[in-house]
Scaffold this active site. Structure first.
Site, PDB file in Angstrom:
ATOM      1  N   LYS A 188      -6.026   4.930   9.361  1.00  0.00           N
ATOM      2  CA  LYS A 188      -5.628   5.617   8.148  1.00  0.00           C
ATOM      3  C   LYS A 188      -5.816   4.648   6.979  1.00  0.00           C
ATOM      4  O   LYS A 188      -5.016   3.723   6.776  1.00  0.00           O
ATOM      5  CB  LYS A 188      -4.165   6.079   8.246  1.00  0.00           C
ATOM      6  CG  LYS A 188      -3.746   7.057   7.136  1.00  0.00           C
ATOM      7  CD  LYS A 188      -3.192   6.300   5.963  1.00  0.00           C
ATOM      8  CE  LYS A 188      -2.837   7.222   4.813  1.00  0.00           C
ATOM      9  NZ  LYS A 188      -2.604   6.482   3.551  1.00  0.00           N
ATOM     10  N   GLU A 213       1.950  -6.933   8.505  1.00  0.00           N
ATOM     11  CA  GLU A 213       1.616  -7.997   7.550  1.00  0.00           C
ATOM     12  C   GLU A 213       2.005  -7.469   6.184  1.00  0.00           C
ATOM     13  O   GLU A 213       1.357  -6.570   5.644  1.00  0.00           O
ATOM     14  CB  GLU A 213       0.123  -8.345   7.631  1.00  0.00           C
ATOM     15  CG  GLU A 213      -0.211  -9.682   6.991  1.00  0.00           C
ATOM     16  CD  GLU A 213      -0.547  -9.548   5.521  1.00  0.00           C
ATOM     17  OE1 GLU A 213       0.374  -9.732   4.685  1.00  0.00           O
ATOM     18  OE2 GLU A 213      -1.708  -9.270   5.204  1.00  0.00           O
ATOM     19  N   CYS A 219      -1.970 -10.409  -0.832  1.00  0.00           N
ATOM     20  CA  CYS A 219      -0.628 -10.713  -0.327  1.00  0.00           C
ATOM     21  C   CYS A 219      -0.355 -12.210  -0.350  1.00  0.00           C
ATOM     22  O   CYS A 219       0.803 -12.624  -0.424  1.00  0.00           O
ATOM     23  CB  CYS A 219      -0.471 -10.154   1.075  1.00  0.00           C
ATOM     24  SG  CYS A 219      -1.787 -10.658   2.205  1.00  0.00           S
ATOM     25  N   GLU A 256       7.328  -9.250  -5.591  1.00  0.00           N
ATOM     26  CA  GLU A 256       5.870  -9.349  -5.627  1.00  0.00           C
ATOM     27  C   GLU A 256       5.324  -8.513  -6.784  1.00  0.00           C
ATOM     28  O   GLU A 256       5.586  -7.313  -6.866  1.00  0.00           O
ATOM     29  CB  GLU A 256       5.297  -8.866  -4.302  1.00  0.00           C
ATOM     30  CG  GLU A 256       3.827  -9.143  -4.124  1.00  0.00           C
ATOM     31  CD  GLU A 256       3.349  -8.777  -2.724  1.00  0.00           C
ATOM     32  OE1 GLU A 256       2.483  -9.478  -2.203  1.00  0.00           O
ATOM     33  OE2 GLU A 256       3.858  -7.784  -2.165  1.00  0.00           O
TER      34      GLU A 256
END
Length: 500
Positions: A183, A257, A291, A392
């Site tokens: 996906k 992750e 990331c 973040e």
């Protein structure tokens, strides 16, 4: 410069299930936007739970059929052939990704080329998966183990590096003999179709890899599907927590992750040009949309003013523009929502007392008035508990902070719920390796930054994730162990006969 006014035909995609492109059961679609122009790029299937069910069924059929019957060596050779096909089509794949996420074509094309290394590596491991014979007290009993695939793996990938992250997730799973339902992000769905078509062109049987597109509801259906043995997800911490809870409720495994708030530490004995380049690349490469972005830079007070001034001068010189052009150094952020988040978080930081050294605004790029461009931004005079120091951004925003000694910066670097990566710049290797052991991060770079390899494990500590991708241990996470016992002797093991 790429023309922004010429009308072009917009691609349209259905799902890819069992070797065929098919429409959704409900016929619904969604559109993706080119962040450079702000215009529609293409239309994709908005998949429902029934579409996910069809994809999972196709994957199970492949496991029971042609894929399951292939030898591990044959599977490995097919993965290698797939790698060759992707490398041959790297520019086409990179272009469609750059047009959908705004990252530089040079980076997207390079990623599409290097995934060949992952597929060769894991293809080579496919026939190295072995059980073992267990030595027992009773010599007449043979006990051995088999390592078997889990089954169907649901893979959910983000938009920032769609091909690389998809292959990092799928290669070890396929080497272990599993089948896939992929996906992709609704922002960058197109390259997933190229990957699965190239897989089948390389000889991987239809149904081994299936693609369903859509938004959160599609992902939820995949995570909650009883026929999916494991979920592999790369994305935000919040989404990862939700996925882990939903998968855990049915005892399905996860590899996650998630986000990061990585520290990049510059000691006073660092080679300043090397450190400067590393700090800049760590946050402004890919417009901060990685990331592992080094979004918190800690600089020794002895060199702080000089170093930060150099960073600001360089940041102001970064060339923003069309990511398909060679001269462009930074493209737009991927979505309007991300642009608004960048603006909001910088504004909040200023409200909390931080100051801007540069940037902080939406950028105006000639020819792309509707593009989602944000200025390379450096913020200082922040406090450890400020919002921008703990959450973040996922944009081109760097926070710089001075420090006085080793213990202080260690506490600052570790003072986050994240633990994905960290970097340091020093000529003192004794300090560097001591710090590397004490930093709470899954990856630590010394005098370098933003490096990955197919054979080196990657993953996070704390809220940055669960499990590892890359390296030989990644295959282990897609296998289950079966223990087999066999009595070889003729002795009758009657439990009702008393033996003294």
């Amino acid at each position: 410069m790429t023309t922004t006014d010429a009308p072009t035909e917009r691609p349209r995609y259905g799902n890819y299930i069992g070797g065929k492109e098919v429409p959704t059961s409900g016929g619904e679609t969604f559109t993706s936007i080119n962040p450079t122009t702000g215009r529609e790029w293409g239309a994709f299937a908005l998949s429902s739970a029934s579409d996910v069910d069809a994809a999972v069924a196709a994957a199970h059929a492949a496991l029971k059929g042609p894929w399951g019957k292939l030898s591990p060596s044959a599977k490995g050779r097919l993965l290698m052939a797939w790698g060759e096909k992707i490398a041959e089509n790297a520019r086409r794949i990179g272009t469609m990704e750059s047009e959908q996420n705004g990252k530089l074509l040079a980076e997207m094309q390079a990623q599409a080329k290097i995934v060949k290394d992952w597929l060769f590596y894991f293809g080579g491991l496919a026939d190295k998966i072995e059980g073992r014979v267990i030595p027992l007290e009773r010599s007449s009993v043979l006990n051995y183990t088999l390592r078997e695939p889990l089954g169907v793996i649901g893979v959910i990938v983000p938009w920032n590096s769609p091909t690389l992250i998809a292959i990092m997730s799928m290669a070890p799973a396929l080497a272990a003999g599993n089948a896939i339902v992929l996906k992709p992000s609704e922002i960058t769905s197109a390259s997933a179709f190229e990957l699965v078509r190239l897989a089948e062109a390389a000889g991987i049987p239809a149904g081994v890899i299936n693609v369903v597109t859509g938004a959160r509801e599609t992902g939820d259906a995949l995570v909650g599907h009883a026929g999916v043995a494991k979920i592999v997800f790369t994305g935000s911490e919040q989404a990862g927590r939700s996925i882990a809870a939903k998968a855990g409720s049915r005892l399905a495994a996860c590899t996650l992750e998630l986000g990061g708030k990585s520290a990049n530490i510059v000691f006073d004995d660092a080679r300043l040009e090397q450190a400067e380049a590393g700090v800049l690349a760590g946050i402004f490469a890919a417009a901060g949309q990685t990331c592992i972005a080094g979004s918190r830079a800690y600089v020794h007070r002895k060199i702080y003013d000089r170093f930060v001034e150099r960073l600001a001068v360089r940041a102001k010189q970064i060339r923003l523009g069309d990511p398909l052009e060679v001269a462009t150094q930074m493209g737009p952020v991927a979505t309007r929502a991300q642009l608004e988040k960048d603006l909001s978080m910088v504004a909040q930081a200023r409200d909390e007392g931080a100051e801007l050294l540069c940037g902080g605004q939406r950028a105006s790029v000639p020819g792309f008035a509707s593009g989602f461009f944000f200025e390379p931004t450096i913020v200082h005079h922040t406090r450890p508990d400020d919002h921008i120091m703990n959450e973040e951004v996922f944009g081109p925003v760097l926070c710089v902070t001075p420090f006085d000694d080793d213990e202080e910066v260690l506490a600052l670097a570790n003072g986050t719920r994240f633990g994905l990566a960290a970097g340091m710049w020093t000529c003192n290797l004794q300090r560097a390796h001591s710090f590397a052991k004490r930093l709470e991060a899954g990856t630590v770079w010394i005098n370098m930054y933003r490096a990955l390899a197919f054979n080196s494990p990657f993953g996070g500590y704390k809220a940055s994730g669960i499990g590892r991708v890359n390296g030989a241990e990644a295959v282990e996470q897609y296998l289950q162990t079966k223990s087999i016992w066999c009595e070889l002797g003729d002795e009758v093991q009657d439990p009702f006969i008393l033996r003294l």
